[in-house]
Design a protein around this motif. Structure first.
Motif, mmCIF file in Angstrom:
data_model
loop_
_atom_site.group_PDB
_atom_site.id
_atom_site.type_symbol
_atom_site.label_atom_id
_atom_site.label_comp_id
_atom_site.label_asym_id
_atom_site.label_seq_id
_atom_site.Cartn_x
_atom_site.Cartn_y
_atom_site.Cartn_z
ATOM 1 N N GLN A 172 -24.666 36.329 -10.860
ATOM 2 C CA GLN A 172 -23.686 36.813 -11.840
ATOM 3 C C GLN A 172 -23.881 36.074 -13.155
ATOM 4 O O GLN A 172 -23.810 34.844 -13.209
ATOM 5 N N SER B 283 -22.483 36.422 -17.148
ATOM 6 C CA SER B 283 -21.518 37.074 -18.035
ATOM 7 C C SER B 283 -21.864 36.732 -19.471
ATOM 8 O O SER B 283 -21.954 35.546 -19.831
ATOM 9 N N VAL C 228 -19.808 41.474 -17.771
ATOM 10 C CA VAL C 228 -20.061 40.772 -16.512
ATOM 11 C C VAL C 228 -21.130 41.546 -15.747
ATOM 12 O O VAL C 228 -20.921 42.695 -15.363
ATOM 13 N N ARG D 123 -23.666 41.672 -12.489
ATOM 14 C CA ARG D 123 -23.880 41.147 -11.140
ATOM 15 C C ARG D 123 -25.073 41.839 -10.510
ATOM 16 O O ARG D 123 -25.121 43.066 -10.438
ATOM 17 N N LYS E 270 -13.427 24.716 -11.437
ATOM 18 C CA LYS E 270 -12.440 25.811 -11.480
ATOM 19 C C LYS E 270 -11.048 25.250 -11.176
ATOM 20 O O LYS E 270 -10.888 24.475 -10.238
ATOM 21 N N PHE F 75 -11.359 37.648 -13.515
ATOM 22 C CA PHE F 75 -12.607 36.917 -13.732
ATOM 23 C C PHE F 75 -12.636 35.637 -12.909
ATOM 24 O O PHE F 75 -13.679 35.266 -12.352
ATOM 25 N N SER G 213 -15.558 34.809 -9.917
ATOM 26 C CA SER G 213 -16.549 33.832 -10.379
ATOM 27 C C SER G 213 -16.627 32.667 -9.400
ATOM 28 O O SER G 213 -15.685 32.373 -8.680
ATOM 29 N N ASP H 296 -22.025 29.965 -11.639
ATOM 30 C CA ASP H 296 -22.231 31.200 -12.401
ATOM 31 C C ASP H 296 -22.482 30.865 -13.866
ATOM 32 O O ASP H 296 -22.051 29.820 -14.368
#
Length: 411
Positions: free
Chosen positions: A253, A255, A266, A268, A297, A371, A375, A379
């Motif tokens: 992925q 983006s 985005v 993939r 994250k 998102f 994700s 990524d």
């Protein structure tokens, strides 16, 4: 004249004598045949095949470390040599019976380990040499390596057993600055299945990253072997770790943020799956260009301008769906405090990439929530058409911004 008949006893004795003569001849014939035939069995002649010369071996085995020695250096101390002969075998094992890999060189005159030894470990050495006549000589020794007074550790990312995006490098940050990077590099091995060429690059003296020339292929299995125990990373400072870390590269992925068009596509596995309106950095606080890897994250986090040099310009205690792109504070995150009309039409942030979201992040249909859910660590978010410079490779896990030719210099 009447002739008397021969006595019966005399006749039997004659027949027995004849029979004995025949049997004796047969036995002599068999004995001759079993003798191997001819002169090969003559006394004084050597048996066929090579014989080892008699007497003690002339070969002399030497082990550089004295038997019973303690506090032995982990590198450069152990060496086995042979004079007046050549080494036949050298076996070095630790206290658990694990054999240490080594190499015989110099036509059999020298053996040395191919890597450093572990610290605080007892080793046994058994070496055999032979002279030119084939006679063997052996020597045994045991010793214990030093116990370090000062140590360093390597903190690694990604985590063991994790699944990551195609942009994730293997990154090691050391607790002490390294002045012998080659010794550390030899003790760290990164391999991939399917195989790909992987090279290290140092950022300063306390961090080294490993990556291939291009992004990992989806589905790649990566293994990091840390054999730092006993490595002298700087004078008198030794590593302590022996660890294997394995992780998997998930789907691809990438983006792409267009700061001028205020959009993010985005992609993939080669297909665009969503286009999202965004708000990038405002004039004077523009977003970095370049390839950035998601390294952390957070469902919710606090963002305070004081921590990144913006004074008291902002302090938002509940930023939803935040994902770190740089060490210096660049994130892609949900934004509930700007009006809906901002996204897709205006760059209004302090350098981050903002996606429309709800306070608390509870609405899964919002772009920020979507998102975040779709994700993973590793990524890539690629920013283009921003008024800022390209991000530095060491600012986050962003070595992809360095050309391969520069990345591999000195490795």
């Amino acid at each position: 004249m009447n002739v008397l008949p021969m006595s019966g006893n005399r006749g039997r004795r004659g027949r027995r004598g004849a029979l004995s003569a025949v049997l004796l001849a047969a036995v002599m014939t068999v004995a001759t045949a079993c003798g191997g035939g001819g002169g090969d069995s003559e006394p004084g002649k050597k048996a066929r095949g090579k014989l080892t010369a008699e007497g003690p071996s002339q070969a002399v085995v030497s082990i550089a470390v004295k038997d019973g020695a303690t506090e032995v250096r982990t590198s450069g101390a152990l060496k086995v040599t042979a004079r007046k002969g050549s080494l036949k075998s050298v076996k070095v094992t630790d206290g658990k019976g694990k054999e240490i890999e080594g190499k015989i060189s110099g036509g059999g005159s020298t053996w040395e380990p191919v890597a450093h030894l572990a610290a605080s470990t007892k080793y046994s050495v058994d070496a055999i040499a032979k002279d030119k006549e084939g006679r063997e000589s052996a020597k045994h020794a045991s010793f214990t390596t030093l116990t370090p007074k000062n140590t360093f550790a390597g903190y690694f990312t990604p985590e063991d057993g994790s699944t990551v995006g195609v942009g994730m490098p293997v990154s090691l940050t050391f607790s002490r600055g390294i002045t012998n990077p080659k010794a550390v590099e030899r003790a760290v091995k990164v391999t991939a299945e399917p195989a790909v060429d992987i090279k290290p690059h140092w950022f300063g003296n306390d961090r080294v990253d490993f990556r291939p020339e291009k992004y990992w292929a989806a589905g790649t299995k990566v293994t990091l072997n840390l054999n730092l125990n006993g490595v002298e990373g700087r004078p008198g400072v030794y590593g302590t770790q022996s660890k294997t870390v394995r992780f998997t590269v998930g789907r691809s992925q990438v983006s792409t943020v267009d700061a001028r068009a205020h959009t993010m596509k985005v992609e993939r596995d080669g297909k665009v799956i969503k286009t999202i309106p965004i708000s990038a950095g405002a004039p004077g606080h523009s977003t970095y260009n370049g390839q950035m890897v998601i390294s952390e994250k957070y469902e919710v986090t606090r963002m305070n301008g004081d921590t990144v040099g913006f004074g008291g310009e902002y302090d938002i205690k509940d930023v939803p769906h935040a994902m770190r792109l740089s060490t210096s504070g660049t994130f892609i995150h949900g934004n509930y405090w700007s009006g809906s009309g901002t996204f897709g039409s205006e760059n209004a942030s302090h350098g981050c990439v903002g996606l429309e979201d709800q306070r608390g992040g509870g609405d899964p249909s919002m772009p920020g929530s979507w998102f975040f859910k779709n994700s993973m660590i590793g990524d890539l978010v690629v920013v283009k058409n921003s008024d800022d410079k390209v991000i530095q490779p060491e600012n986050g896990l962003n070595g992809w911004n360095m050309p391969w030719s520069e990345w591999t210099k000195g490795s």
